[in-house]
Design a protein around this motif. Structure first.
Motif, PDB file in Angstrom:
ATOM      1  N   ASP A 119      42.821 -15.026 -22.967  1.00 10.73           N
ATOM      2  CA  ASP A 119      44.033 -14.569 -23.579  1.00 10.73           C
ATOM      3  C   ASP A 119      43.742 -13.910 -25.195  1.00 10.73           C
ATOM      4  N   GLY A 121      45.978 -13.615 -28.978  1.00  7.27           N
ATOM      5  CA  GLY A 121      47.203 -13.755 -29.666  1.00  7.27           C
ATOM      6  C   GLY A 121      47.720 -12.579 -30.242  1.00  7.27           C
ATOM      7  N   HIS A 127      46.133  -7.813 -32.639  1.00  3.23           N
ATOM      8  CA  HIS A 127      45.589  -8.529 -31.805  1.00  3.23           C
ATOM      9  C   HIS A 127      44.488  -9.667 -32.332  1.00  3.23           C
ATOM     10  N   ASN A 193      45.435 -19.047 -30.826  1.00  2.00           N
ATOM     11  CA  ASN A 193      45.168 -18.710 -29.343  1.00  2.00           C
ATOM     12  C   ASN A 193      43.955 -19.475 -28.903  1.00  2.00           C
ATOM     13  N   GLN A 212      47.061 -19.462 -21.719  1.00  2.00           N
ATOM     14  CA  GLN A 212      48.188 -18.770 -21.811  1.00  2.00           C
ATOM     15  C   GLN A 212      49.397 -19.255 -22.622  1.00  2.00           C
ATOM     16  N   LEU A 214      50.287 -20.514 -27.180  1.00  2.00           N
ATOM     17  CA  LEU A 214      49.746 -20.308 -28.490  1.00  2.00           C
ATOM     18  C   LEU A 214      50.095 -21.847 -29.334  1.00  2.00           C
ATOM     19  N   GLN A 251      54.685 -19.762 -25.651  1.00  2.00           N
ATOM     20  CA  GLN A 251      54.066 -18.375 -25.884  1.00  2.00           C
ATOM     21  C   GLN A 251      54.382 -17.432 -26.781  1.00  2.00           C
ATOM     22  N   VAL A 279      51.426 -14.684 -27.346  1.00  2.00           N
ATOM     23  CA  VAL A 279      50.300 -14.681 -26.445  1.00  2.00           C
ATOM     24  C   VAL A 279      50.299 -13.568 -25.375  1.00  2.00           C
TER      25      VAL A 279
END
Length: 306
Positions: A119, A121, A127, A193, A212, A214, A251, A279
């Motif tokens: 994943d 963030g 990102h 993340n 999946q 945060l 999320q 996320v």
């Protein structure tokens, strides 16, 4: 057939320039055909990746978390998998993924490991791998010069943090999630993340880079010395159980402050509040070590470029 890899090394990192010949030699021994492209600084990585995106099978980055953060948006854009050589100061992403600090072992993980989707963030269009934060960590980033990193290594984070803690003052913020609003008085809000950040601190005891979700925490202390008491617990993420720390999981988050405040993503100041965090599940493919692997080295490889 050997894989063709674009090698980007942050020559401003603690080990980058000194170890570049060794890096190239080690990767060639592992069977890679290397395009070693020059870049003045990590901010140039994106341009270089776009230039070679149709000529390579993967991108290998040698450096620390800041170097990786500089390339992450372009890696998403080009769909190229990532190999990591931990040549920075903290190497928190490598620690999260179980990638050894040994150059040889890290190169073996790229050549013979497994491809794992992780994943990412996302905050305000940027990102990040590990943690995005505002408050105390931003001041630490601003003080954490290249000279301090070179002199103190991973201890630079603790050394600089102690200097900044004495000057910390709470600020007001509003956190929104799932339609609810929470008003806080805090010295730091961090949204994680991955698992590790800041030279080996854990954002939460069960944080994972592929869960999946945060993990948000807010340090709601009144006196600077309370941070000192929290530091041992932060190594394992156990600080979230303290009465002066608010912990949330989700999320998506929004954070608002009275005036814009800078936000640090993976050790680099990249945006500011108001901030929208979310996320992005399974966003990037990264080479990680197999639990137990016996491999043979292919020396029939070559290097091109610079």
């Amino acid at each position: 057939m050997s894989q063709r890899a674009l090698l980007l090394v942050n020559c401003q990192s603690r080990q980058g320039q000194r170890r570049l010949p060794e890096v190239i030699s080690t990767l060639v021994q592992q069977g890679f055909e290397i395009i070693a492209a020059s870049a003045e600084k990590p901010e140039d990585f994106s341009q270089v990746i776009r230039r070679y995106q149709n000529q390579v099978d993967l991108v290998i980055i040698g450096g620390g978390d800041g170097s990786l953060n500089a390339a992450v948006d372009t890696l998403i854009e080009t769909h190229l998998p990532l190999g990591i050589l931990p040549l920075g100061t903290a190497n928190d992403l490598a620690r999260t993924l179980g990638i050894p600090n040994s150059l040889l072992e890290a190169s073996k993980a790229i050549a013979h490991g497994e491809l794992r989707r992780i994943d990412l963030g996302w905050v305000n269009g940027k990102h990040f791998f590990n943690v995005a934060s505002l408050g105390l960590s931003v001041k630490i980033t601003q003080r954490l010069t290249k000279e301090v990193k070179r002199r103190w290594g991973v201890f630079a984070y603790a050394f600089t943090a102690l200097q900044v803690i004495f000057e910390s003052r709470p600020f007001s913020a509003e956190i929104r999630m799932n339609g609810k609003s929470i008003r806080v008085k805090t010295v730091q809000i961090a949204v994680g993340n991955g698992r590790y950040y800041g030279g080996g601190m854990a954002v939460a005891p069960d944080a994972s880079i592929d869960d999946q979700r945060l993990d948000l925490y807010s340090l709601e202390i009144k006196h600077w010395w309370e941070i000192i008491l929290l530091l041992p617990a932060m190594r394992q993420g156990q600080h979230i159980h303290q009465s002066n720390v608010r912990a949330l999981h989700g999320q998506e988050f929004e954070v608002y402050t009275r005036k814009p405040r800078h936000i640090n993503t993976d050790g680099e100041i990249t945006t500011y509040t108001p901030a929208h965090f979310r996320v992005v599940p399974q966003a990037l493919a990264v080479f990680v070590p197999l639990k137990s692997t016996t491999v043979k080295t292919n020396t029939n490889s070559k290097v091109s470029g610079f």
